[in-house]
Design an enzyme around this catalytic site. Structure first.
Site, mmCIF file in Angstrom:
data_model
loop_
_atom_site.group_PDB
_atom_site.id
_atom_site.type_symbol
_atom_site.label_atom_id
_atom_site.label_comp_id
_atom_site.label_asym_id
_atom_site.label_seq_id
_atom_site.Cartn_x
_atom_site.Cartn_y
_atom_site.Cartn_z
ATOM 1 N N ARG A 156 0.854 -1.182 0.000
ATOM 2 C CA ARG A 156 0.000 0.000 0.000
ATOM 3 C C ARG A 156 0.895 1.238 0.000
ATOM 4 O O ARG A 156 2.032 1.198 0.464
ATOM 5 C CB ARG A 156 -0.896 0.023 1.232
ATOM 6 C CG ARG A 156 -1.887 -1.124 1.332
ATOM 7 C CD ARG A 156 -2.720 -0.996 2.601
ATOM 8 N NE ARG A 156 -3.757 -2.007 2.676
ATOM 9 C CZ ARG A 156 -3.643 -3.166 3.310
ATOM 10 N NH1 ARG A 156 -2.485 -3.451 3.922
ATOM 11 N NH2 ARG A 156 -4.640 -4.029 3.342
ATOM 12 N N LYS A 180 -2.860 -2.696 11.299
ATOM 13 C CA LYS A 180 -3.719 -2.239 12.383
ATOM 14 C C LYS A 180 -3.909 -3.345 13.413
ATOM 15 O O LYS A 180 -4.063 -4.514 13.074
ATOM 16 C CB LYS A 180 -5.076 -1.806 11.820
ATOM 17 C CG LYS A 180 -5.984 -1.156 12.845
ATOM 18 C CD LYS A 180 -7.300 -0.739 12.219
ATOM 19 C CE LYS A 180 -8.214 -0.112 13.242
ATOM 20 N NZ LYS A 180 -9.523 0.247 12.679
ATOM 21 N N HIS A 245 -1.972 2.686 -6.117
ATOM 22 C CA HIS A 245 -2.898 1.572 -5.992
ATOM 23 C C HIS A 245 -3.014 0.786 -7.299
ATOM 24 O O HIS A 245 -3.203 -0.435 -7.281
ATOM 25 C CB HIS A 245 -4.284 2.058 -5.572
ATOM 26 C CG HIS A 245 -5.234 0.922 -5.322
ATOM 27 N ND1 HIS A 245 -5.089 0.085 -4.239
ATOM 28 C CD2 HIS A 245 -6.292 0.456 -6.023
ATOM 29 C CE1 HIS A 245 -6.038 -0.837 -4.276
ATOM 30 N NE2 HIS A 245 -6.768 -0.629 -5.351
ATOM 31 N N ARG A 248 -0.218 -1.601 -7.222
ATOM 32 C CA ARG A 248 -0.543 -2.677 -6.271
ATOM 33 C C ARG A 248 -1.539 -3.635 -6.908
ATOM 34 O O ARG A 248 -1.419 -4.854 -6.782
ATOM 35 C CB ARG A 248 -1.116 -2.065 -4.996
ATOM 36 C CG ARG A 248 -1.709 -3.061 -3.997
ATOM 37 C CD ARG A 248 -2.084 -2.313 -2.719
ATOM 38 N NE ARG A 248 -3.073 -3.000 -1.904
ATOM 39 C CZ ARG A 248 -2.789 -3.920 -0.986
ATOM 40 N NH1 ARG A 248 -1.536 -4.284 -0.795
ATOM 41 N NH2 ARG A 248 -3.747 -4.477 -0.268
ATOM 42 N N HIS A 271 -5.388 -8.517 3.159
ATOM 43 C CA HIS A 271 -6.843 -8.367 3.206
ATOM 44 C C HIS A 271 -7.435 -9.281 4.275
ATOM 45 O O HIS A 271 -7.171 -10.478 4.280
ATOM 46 C CB HIS A 271 -7.471 -8.723 1.862
ATOM 47 C CG HIS A 271 -7.175 -7.729 0.782
ATOM 48 N ND1 HIS A 271 -7.237 -8.035 -0.556
ATOM 49 C CD2 HIS A 271 -6.808 -6.422 0.848
ATOM 50 C CE1 HIS A 271 -6.936 -6.960 -1.268
ATOM 51 N NE2 HIS A 271 -6.668 -5.980 -0.440
ATOM 52 N N TYR A 280 -10.276 -6.607 -5.797
ATOM 53 C CA TYR A 280 -9.088 -5.897 -6.244
ATOM 54 C C TYR A 280 -8.197 -6.704 -7.164
ATOM 55 O O TYR A 280 -7.104 -6.276 -7.501
ATOM 56 C CB TYR A 280 -8.284 -5.397 -5.032
ATOM 57 C CG TYR A 280 -8.920 -4.211 -4.375
ATOM 58 C CD1 TYR A 280 -8.714 -2.932 -4.865
ATOM 59 C CD2 TYR A 280 -9.741 -4.365 -3.268
ATOM 60 C CE1 TYR A 280 -9.304 -1.835 -4.278
ATOM 61 C CE2 TYR A 280 -10.343 -3.276 -2.667
ATOM 62 C CZ TYR A 280 -10.119 -2.013 -3.179
ATOM 63 O OH TYR A 280 -10.720 -0.924 -2.591
#
Length: 312
Positions: A156, A180, A245, A248, A271, A280
């Site tokens: 990212r 996170k 992106h 990516r 993900h 994606y």
């Protein structure tokens, strides 16, 4: 003065960050940004200022509030909220994407922008031309390392620009990224990427905590976006087709087209939900047809029938 509901400040901050991304990376027009801001803030108001933390049930409630609107209005509002939640998931602010609970009034999801192998080759050729200049410009070496990591590892934008100086080890073919909630994932590193980083790191001050420093902090997402647009123009690719992106996504698309396992790809991309990986990673339908024809057991049966002499 009216006291804002709990969470309203956080909603507003994340919405503004999302709109900044839309302006910088997606090239959204002012009117589009204004419409998205209005739609997002209205939805935030319906949920008492807790849009960013909304559950699927919450979004169903938001959709119910749109029952009297035209299909076009509902489609626009749904698109705004879905892009917002995709952004939150992509940036690590959420571990899920509840956007699938939003209504889709007769609209199909468009495929994301994608670069083919020839486009990627043109980008790297433009970088090679830059590096071949004499005298050598360290900024070109930085750009080489950035693009190698974007396309070669699927990072990212935020993960890339904030990499620590020692994140890439010369004897380790992977990165360990912490997302996170402290969740870690392994990201593969190509030999090319490690080599490009090793060359660039010679120009990074030993005391710098960042691999890609800029002033007192690290390179910004906006600056990364600008660098890629300039590179695309040099490579003869429309700049609006290239962004962090998009590279990516090209990483994921080309790996999947080459036979990579979807679950392995999910882990590499970080993900939480396999559905996000499916969204994606776009694979050309012709590739899927060829895969079925080549690998499905019934394909072998059909080949045996075709090979059987007539009248046998």
């Amino acid at each position: 003065m009216t006291t804002p509901p709990p969470g309203a400040g956080e909603d507003r901050a994340l919405i503004e960050r999302f709109l900044e991304m839309m302006t910088a990376e997606a090239g959204a027009a002012k009117n589009t940004v204004a419409a998205y801001r209005s739609d997002l803030m209205l939805a935030s108001g319906v949920l008492g200022g807790r849009l960013a933390a909304a559950s699927a049930d919450d979004l169903t409630r938001v959709g119910t509030a749109w029952l009297d609107l035209s299909k076009a209005s509902v489609a626009r509002k749904s698109a705004a909220l879905r892009r917002f939640f995709a952004f939150l998931a992509e940036e690590g602010h959420r571990m899920d994407d509840p956007g699938t609970a939003l209504p889709r009034p007769g609209a199909s999801r468009g495929l994301p922008k994608v670069l083919d192998h020839a486009d990627v080759d043109r980008l790297f050729a433009a970088i090679a031309d830059r590096i071949a200049r004499d005298p050598r410009d360290p900024n070109d070496l930085r750009l080489s390392a950035l693009v190698e990591l974007l396309y070669g590892s699927g990072l990212r934008a935020t993960e890339l620009v904030s990499l620590p100086r020692r994140a890439v080890a010369p004897d380790r073919p992977y990165l360990i990224l912490r997302g996170k909630g402290g969740k870690e994932r392994l990201v593969p590193l190509s030999d090319r990427a490690r080599a490009a980083v090793a060359i660039w790191r010679e120009y990074v001050a030993e005391e710098s905590p960042w691999l890609f420093p800029s002033g007192k902090a690290h390179l910004s997402r906006i600056r990364l976006y600008q660098l890629l647009k300039a590179l695309a123009a040099e490579a003869g690719i429309p700049p609006d087709r290239v962004s962090p992106h998009v590279l990516r996504h090209a990483f994921a698309t080309h790996l999947l087209a080459g036979g990579a396992d979807l679950r392995a790809l999910q882990a590499m991309l970080g993900h939480a939900d396999i559905a996000t990986t499916e969204i994606y990673t776009h694979v050309d339908a012709s590739h899927l047809v060829a895969l079925v024809n080549a690998r499905h057991p019934l394909a072998d049966e059909q080949r045996r029938v075709d090979a059987t002499p007539r009248g046998a």
